[in-house]
Design a protein around this motif. Structure first.
Motif, PDB file in Angstrom:
ATOM      1  N   LYS A 120       0.973  -1.155  -0.110  1.00 51.92           N
ATOM      2  CA  LYS A 120      -0.084  -0.031  -0.392  1.00 51.92           C
ATOM      3  C   LYS A 120       1.227   1.127   0.003  1.00 51.92           C
ATOM      4  O   LYS A 120       2.114   1.306   0.484  1.00 51.92           O
ATOM      5  N   LEU A 137       0.204   6.376  -0.829  1.00 52.60           N
ATOM      6  CA  LEU A 137      -0.178   6.934   0.076  1.00 52.60           C
ATOM      7  C   LEU A 137       0.585   8.209  -0.399  1.00 52.60           C
ATOM      8  O   LEU A 137       1.621   8.466   0.929  1.00 52.60           O
ATOM      9  N   TYR A 184      -8.184   6.376   3.110  1.00 55.65           N
ATOM     10  CA  TYR A 184      -7.229   5.418   4.019  1.00 55.65           C
ATOM     11  C   TYR A 184      -7.806   5.592   5.864  1.00 55.65           C
ATOM     12  O   TYR A 184      -8.174   6.187   6.436  1.00 55.65           O
ATOM     13  N   TYR A 185      -7.086   4.373   5.860  1.00 53.40           N
ATOM     14  CA  TYR A 185      -7.464   4.379   7.350  1.00 53.40           C
ATOM     15  C   TYR A 185      -5.578   4.491   9.029  1.00 53.40           C
ATOM     16  O   TYR A 185      -4.725   3.391   7.045  1.00 53.40           O
ATOM     17  N   TRP A 186      -5.398   4.719   9.513  1.00 44.65           N
ATOM     18  CA  TRP A 186      -3.975   4.083  10.176  1.00 44.65           C
ATOM     19  C   TRP A 186      -5.041   3.205  11.383  1.00 44.65           C
ATOM     20  O   TRP A 186      -4.865   3.293  11.896  1.00 44.65           O
ATOM     21  N   ARG A 202      -7.089  -0.563   2.915  1.00 45.48           N
ATOM     22  CA  ARG A 202      -6.706   0.110   2.791  1.00 45.48           C
ATOM     23  C   ARG A 202      -6.470   0.721   4.316  1.00 45.48           C
ATOM     24  O   ARG A 202      -6.701   2.499   4.715  1.00 45.48           O
ATOM     25  N   THR A 203      -6.039  -0.446   4.570  1.00 48.78           N
ATOM     26  CA  THR A 203      -5.855   0.257   6.609  1.00 48.78           C
ATOM     27  C   THR A 203      -4.120   0.341   6.874  1.00 48.78           C
ATOM     28  O   THR A 203      -3.984  -0.652   6.150  1.00 48.78           O
ATOM     29  N   PHE A 204      -2.970   0.959   6.863  1.00 46.82           N
ATOM     30  CA  PHE A 204      -2.393   0.927   6.435  1.00 46.82           C
ATOM     31  C   PHE A 204      -1.566   0.271   8.324  1.00 46.82           C
ATOM     32  O   PHE A 204      -2.327   0.998   9.253  1.00 46.82           O
ATOM     33  N   SER A 217      -8.710  -0.760  11.056  1.00 48.96           N
ATOM     34  CA  SER A 217      -9.813  -0.852  10.386  1.00 48.96           C
ATOM     35  C   SER A 217     -10.765  -0.101  11.441  1.00 48.96           C
ATOM     36  O   SER A 217     -11.235  -0.329  11.925  1.00 48.96           O
ATOM     37  N   ILE A 235      -4.631  11.542   6.510  1.00 48.74           N
ATOM     38  CA  ILE A 235      -5.113  10.161   5.221  1.00 48.74           C
ATOM     39  C   ILE A 235      -6.734   9.007   5.582  1.00 48.74           C
ATOM     40  O   ILE A 235      -6.877   8.778   4.346  1.00 48.74           O
ATOM     41  N   GLU A 236      -7.167   9.647   6.728  1.00 45.18           N
ATOM     42  CA  GLU A 236      -8.735   9.415   5.984  1.00 45.18           C
ATOM     43  C   GLU A 236      -9.089  10.379   4.952  1.00 45.18           C
ATOM     44  O   GLU A 236     -10.186   9.928   4.211  1.00 45.18           O
TER      45      GLU A 236
END
Length: 148
Positions: free
Chosen positions: A2, A4, A91-93, A135-137, A96, A86-87
């Motif tokens: 992933k 971003l 995406y998410y950090w 989509r979650t780091f 999820s 990020i959101e």
């Protein structure tokens, strides 16, 4: 893998890869266009403060919203501001926001009183879960680069 790109006070590239070398080798890091800023697991308020917008009047950090670079200043924490950036990109950090759905307790649609709609709903929820997970780091496997 992933990745971003964020346009903050500094241009950042966030990359999650099983091996850091996987990213470094694939992007040709020898070109000198990227500098490793920190590992995701090492990100702290003080580090994040260096690449986020901060109000000179209140000391609050920017709140990022989808489609708007800086909406307002309302976060006391640089980490919260970083997560909102990020959101704002979908995406998410760290975690999820969608939990894995429980499978309906049936083997055959229309058995045990469960309908085919239960199965369709479950498949949709499962799709949403995997989409959010993709989509979650994971900070433990993430590197943050500054783009020069």
């Amino acid at each position: 893998m992933k990745q971003l790109e964020l346009e903050l006070k500094k241009r950042l590239l966030i990359v999650e890869a099983e091996e850091a070398n996987e990213f470094i080798m694939s992007k040709g890091m020898k070109s000198g266009t990227y500098i490793v800023f920190c590992k995701g697991s090492e990100l702290s308020h003080e580090i994040a403060k260096g690449f986020l917008h901060e109000s000179i009047h209140t000391g609050l950090f920017a709140h990022y919203v989808i489609g708007i670079p800086v909406n307002t200043y309302c976060y006391k924490s640089a980490l919260e501001s970083f997560i909102s950036a990020i959101e704002s990109k979908g995406y998410y950090w760290g975690r999820s926001p969608i939990a894995e759905p429980n499978a309906p307790p049936f083997i055959n649609p229309n058995s045990n009183g469960y309908s085919e709609n239960d199965y369709v709903d479950y498949r949709y929820d499962l799709h949403q879960f995997y989409e959010a997970k993709s989509r979650t780091f994971n900070p433990e496997k993430t590197l943050i680069f500054e783009i020069l």
